[in-house]
Enzyme design. Structure first.
Site, short mmCIF file in Angstrom:
data_model
loop_
_atom_site.label_atom_id
_atom_site.label_comp_id
_atom_site.label_asym_id
_atom_site.label_seq_id
_atom_site.Cartn_x
_atom_site.Cartn_y
_atom_site.Cartn_z
CB THR A 183 46.21 31.37 23.81
OG1 THR A 183 45.84 31.50 25.07
CG2 THR A 183 46.62 30.11 24.21
CE1 TYR A 191 48.26 31.48 27.38
CE2 TYR A 191 47.71 29.86 28.77
CZ TYR A 191 47.79 30.84 27.68
OH TYR A 191 46.34 31.03 27.52
CB THR A 246 40.94 32.09 22.45
OG1 THR A 246 41.20 32.31 24.48
CG2 THR A 246 40.83 31.46 21.85
CG ASP A 247 40.92 36.32 26.84
OD1 ASP A 247 40.40 34.94 27.13
OD2 ASP A 247 41.40 36.40 28.07
CE LYS A 289 38.12 31.10 26.16
NZ LYS A 289 39.59 31.54 26.06
CD GLU A 318 9.94 40.86 31.61
OE1 GLU A 318 9.95 41.86 32.72
OE2 GLU A 318 9.46 40.65 31.76
#
Length: 362
Positions: free
Chosen positions: A45, A59, A125-126, A198, A319
């Site tokens: 981006t 975009y 950023t992903d 993120k 667990e």
């Protein structure tokens, strides 16, 4: 009166001489040496463009080249000697293991050069947190490496890319950033690659380190550090990618109510060497998935229990009876970062005890 006049005259002359010497010294003093920073551009981006100045979604990523990114921030020249390289031009969701290997090798080549003081990597950023953690484990230098991105394309009103890039170069040029591991810098904040994630799809403050907290801020044109990660990174890791062209296949199986074995079986059939199980809660195993995971382990697939929660330690033998099942637990790593560590770990060993040690120190 004559002695007083002479003494005052001499005093004025003395001050004049001192002032002249000081002025000459300042004039001859060399300017402060600027750090040499290489900006490696990969797309994302921060290099994106939209149909209008108000387009902040929908975009196109990765359309602006590295030279244009640098030229858009002329203030960079005041804080460092910068030059750019276009390594990739891609949206970060499309990055592959091969991209990571190429990028890490290039970073290591550059940082080995005496005329390179630090690296800034522009990135989508992903998957910025994943690339940053991969580099945190594979970069072989204490020189600063800063991964930076933007949440708004370069054409948007109040685009955050220029100030983020400026801050990232400031950080990479800072002596205080040396030895801190790979850093992620957006929104005036500094986070550790291992811990940052993120947290929001679109807001500028999306990158956070839940619970453990950020490392510091960038303010007043300098980095302010308040803590650092205690986990081993960069030069202190055992991973050497110099001769690696392929990484072992490791996949993630997501836990949920009514989970079934279909995805797990497909990954194993496709040749997965490791599986990260992103379990609910503390990495809990549903009754209908515990057996298939145990079967996969008996076939030689390494199983790591992680959690989809995103915070906290996955307790070994908590667990699940990990010792009996011969499973590994992910400590505080989220599933996507656990995958990265397991891939690199499998280049060194398939012993689950040794792999568990890696999850406790990296």
């Amino acid at each position: 009166m004559l002695p007083n006049f002479i003494s005052r005259t001499r005093l004025v002359a003395l001050f004049s001489a001192l002032l002249l010497v000081s002025t000459l010294a300042q004039a001859e003093a060399p300017p402060a040496k600027l750090a040499n920073i290489v900006i490696l551009a990969t797309g994302g981006t921060i290099a994106g463009s939209g149909a209008s100045s108000t387009t902040t979604v929908g975009y196109t990523s990765a359309t602006v080249g590295v030279d244009n990114l640098i030229n858009a921030v002329p203030e960079l020249k005041k804080v460092a000697n910068v030059r750019g390289e276009q390594v990739f031009q891609i949206a970060s969701e499309s990055l592959t293991n091969e991209h990571w290997l190429k990028l890490a090798k290039r970073v290591n080549v550059l940082l080995a050069q005496p005329d390179v003081d630090g690296i800034v990597i522009t990135h989508g950023t992903d998957t910025i947190e994943e690339t940053a953690y991969f580099l945190d484990l594979t970069v072989k230098s204490r020189k600063p490496v800063v991964v930076v991105g933007a949440m708004r394309p370069s054409t948007a009103i109040s685009a955050d890319g220029p100030i983020n890039l400026y801050n990232a170069v400031l950080l990479a040029a800072s002596k205080d950033a040396i030895g801190k591991g790979v850093l992620v810098s957006l929104n005036d904040q500094i986070n550790a690659a291992r811990e940052v994630t993120k947290t929001n799809t679109s807001t500028l403050d999306t990158f956070k380190t839940p619970e453990l907290g950020m490392l510091g801020y960038i303010q007043d044109n300098r980095a302010h550090f308040y803590r650092q990660s205690t986990r081993k990174n960069t030069l202190d890791t055992e991973f050497d990618i110099g001769n690696l062209d392929v990484l072992p296949q490791v996949d993630i199986v997501y836990g949920y109510a009514n989970v079934n074995r279909i995805a797990l079986d497909a990954f194993v059939t496709a040749g997965a060497k490791g599986i990260i199980y992103a379990g609910v809660g503390d990495g809990s195993l549903a009754a209908q998935i515990k057996g298939p995971l145990a079967e996969a382990r008996k076939k030689g697939v390494i199983i790591v229990r992680s959690s989809r929660v995103g915070q906290g330690i996955v307790a070994r033998n908590g667990e699940a009876n990990d010792d009996d099942l011969d499973f590994v637990t992910s400590d505080t790593l989220n599933p996507q970062k656990a995958r990265i560590l397991l891939m690199l770990g499998l280049t060194k060993t398939h012993d689950t005890k040794a792999l568990q040690t890696m999850f406790s120190i990296y």
